[in-house]
Motif scaffolding. Structure first.
Motif, PDB file in Angstrom:
ATOM      1  N   ARG A 288       0.956  -1.184  -0.086  1.00 58.24           N
ATOM      2  CA  ARG A 288      -0.122  -0.078   0.132  1.00 58.24           C
ATOM      3  C   ARG A 288       1.019   1.268  -0.014  1.00 58.24           C
TER       4      ARG A 288
ATOM      5  N   LEU B 188       2.380   1.778  -3.547  1.00 56.42           N
ATOM      6  CA  LEU B 188       1.383   2.309  -4.396  1.00 56.42           C
ATOM      7  C   LEU B 188       1.179   3.957  -4.072  1.00 56.42           C
ATOM      8  N   THR B 189       1.010   4.095  -2.807  1.00 58.83           N
ATOM      9  CA  THR B 189       0.675   5.664  -2.637  1.00 58.83           C
ATOM     10  C   THR B 189       1.875   6.339  -3.094  1.00 58.83           C
TER      11      THR B 189
ATOM     12  N   GLU C 199       3.928   5.780  -5.528  1.00 60.43           N
ATOM     13  CA  GLU C 199       3.978   5.759  -7.015  1.00 60.43           C
ATOM     14  C   GLU C 199       2.718   6.687  -7.520  1.00 60.43           C
ATOM     15  N   ALA C 200       1.702   6.719  -6.834  1.00 58.47           N
ATOM     16  CA  ALA C 200       0.502   7.411  -7.303  1.00 58.47           C
ATOM     17  C   ALA C 200       1.085   9.180  -6.917  1.00 58.47           C
ATOM     18  N   ALA C 201       1.630   9.254  -6.045  1.00 61.87           N
ATOM     19  CA  ALA C 201       2.120  10.767  -5.557  1.00 61.87           C
ATOM     20  C   ALA C 201       3.342  11.264  -6.764  1.00 61.87           C
ATOM     21  N   ARG C 202       4.286  10.114  -6.934  1.00 67.83           N
ATOM     22  CA  ARG C 202       5.028  10.401  -8.042  1.00 67.83           C
ATOM     23  C   ARG C 202       4.286  10.739  -9.481  1.00 67.83           C
ATOM     24  N   LYS C 203       3.337  10.080  -9.750  1.00 69.83           N
ATOM     25  CA  LYS C 203       2.694  10.177 -10.895  1.00 69.83           C
ATOM     26  C   LYS C 203       2.219  11.429 -11.095  1.00 69.83           C
ATOM     27  N   GLN C 204       1.315  11.937 -10.040  1.00 70.38           N
ATOM     28  CA  GLN C 204       0.758  13.296  -9.905  1.00 70.38           C
ATOM     29  C   GLN C 204       1.925  14.273 -10.097  1.00 70.38           C
ATOM     30  N   GLN C 205       2.787  14.346  -9.315  1.00 64.04           N
ATOM     31  CA  GLN C 205       3.856  15.208  -9.659  1.00 64.04           C
ATOM     32  C   GLN C 205       4.539  15.368 -10.918  1.00 64.04           C
TER      33      GLN C 205
END
Length: 313
Positions: A98, A101-102, A104-110
């Motif tokens: 988890r 995943l969190t 990775e999602a933050a990196r994608k958003q950035q």
């Protein structure tokens, strides 16, 4: 003699390895995990207590039952420890997954935000460049239009000046050239009539004997008809005067001129220049005093005589 015990009968139970959770789970999951862990700890505690009681009551003589008790206690302990380790490993693995995943999602958003900012900056730079180019093009167009207008104005001024010069030259040629048709011409061009024949005044000894044609100084004075110059001289109050005798014997005179263009004895055609407008003699302004003397006698009114020649002064 004290009873003998094998070292395996009193083997110390293995120590449980406790790992700290990677991250704090949610409240509803924490309650479920706490219950499972409590159950496992109770089972582990009961297994350890049973192992301790069995080891203290086993005698040296009862060697046949000792391996069974020890074996039962060890199996319970191992099962409890294994279950605890498996549960903790699963929890750790889920928490790590988890967390990963969190992240990775933050990196994608950035990354998406950085890409959007980059696109916006590129668009802004392109708009600025386009605005500058438009401003430069507009300034260049205005400068070209102003230059073109100035050139057109200058060309129009040159053309107007050339036309004025050509008109002046044509007028001068016409004034100085003789009449090719042999017809009568007026003594000057560009004139206005002033004193007329028979007009009285204090400026003359008797009534006016001719017709005055006022024009700027230097305007050519021409012979009305073809003839022969019989005089070109200073004539007192008449200033510079030229007299021309025509074929019928009529004499025309041209007075107050600024210069002579002919001399006595010279033949002149109709329209030939005999002098130029001046202010010599008794005069108050530039003009030519024109007289007509039939047969060389007394002067007559020049206006009817000129009209008979087809002229309209």
């Amino acid at each position: 003699m004290s009873p003998r015990h094998d070292a395996s009968d009193h083997a110390a139970p293995p120590r449980a390895v406790v790992q700290a959770p990677a991250r704090r789970p949610g409240r509803h999951r924490l309650t479920r995990r706490t219950k499972v862990r409590s159950t496992q700890l109770v089972g582990l505690t009961a297994a350890l207590a049973a192992a301790a009681a069995g080891s203290s009551t086993v005698s040296s003589a009862d060697h046949t039952s000792t391996p069974t008790a020890v074996t039962s206690a060890s199996a319970g302990q191992i099962a409890a420890i294994t279950a605890a380790r498996v549960d903790r490993g699963q929890l750790t693995s889920r928490d790590s997954a988890r967390f990963g995943l969190t992240l990775e999602a933050a990196r994608k958003q950035q990354a998406a935000a950085a890409q959007a900012a980059k696109i916006r900056a590129a668009k802004l730079a392109a708009n600025q460049v386009m605005t500058q180019r438009r401003a430069q093009a507009l300034a260049a167009a205005k400068a070209a239009a102003a230059k073109k207008a100035a050139a057109a104005k200058e060309a129009a001024a040159r053309e107007a000046e050339a036309k004025r010069a050509a008109a002046a030259a044509q007028a001068k040629r016409q004034a100085s050239a003789p009449s090719r048709s042999g017809r009568a011409v007026l003594p000057v061009t560009g004139y206005h009539l002033t004193a007329s024949f028979g007009q009285g005044g204090s400026r003359w000894a008797r009534d006016h004997t001719g017709q005055d044609f006022a024009a700027p100084i230097g305007t050519p004075v021409r012979s009305v008809l073809a003839g022969k110059v019989i005089a070109a001289q200073w004539a007192g109050a008449y200033g510079r005067q030229v007299q021309v005798r025509h074929a019928d014997g009529t004499v025309t005179t041209y007075s107050h001129m600024s210069k002579f263009s002919v001399s006595a004895g010279q033949s002149v055609p109709a329209g030939g220049q005999v002098g130029a407008i001046g202010v010599t003699g008794n005069t108050t302004g530039p003009h030519v005093h024109f007289e007509v003397k039939p047969g060389g006698g007394a002067p007559i009114d020049p206006m009817p005589w000129l009209r008979k020649l087809g002229l309209n002064p």
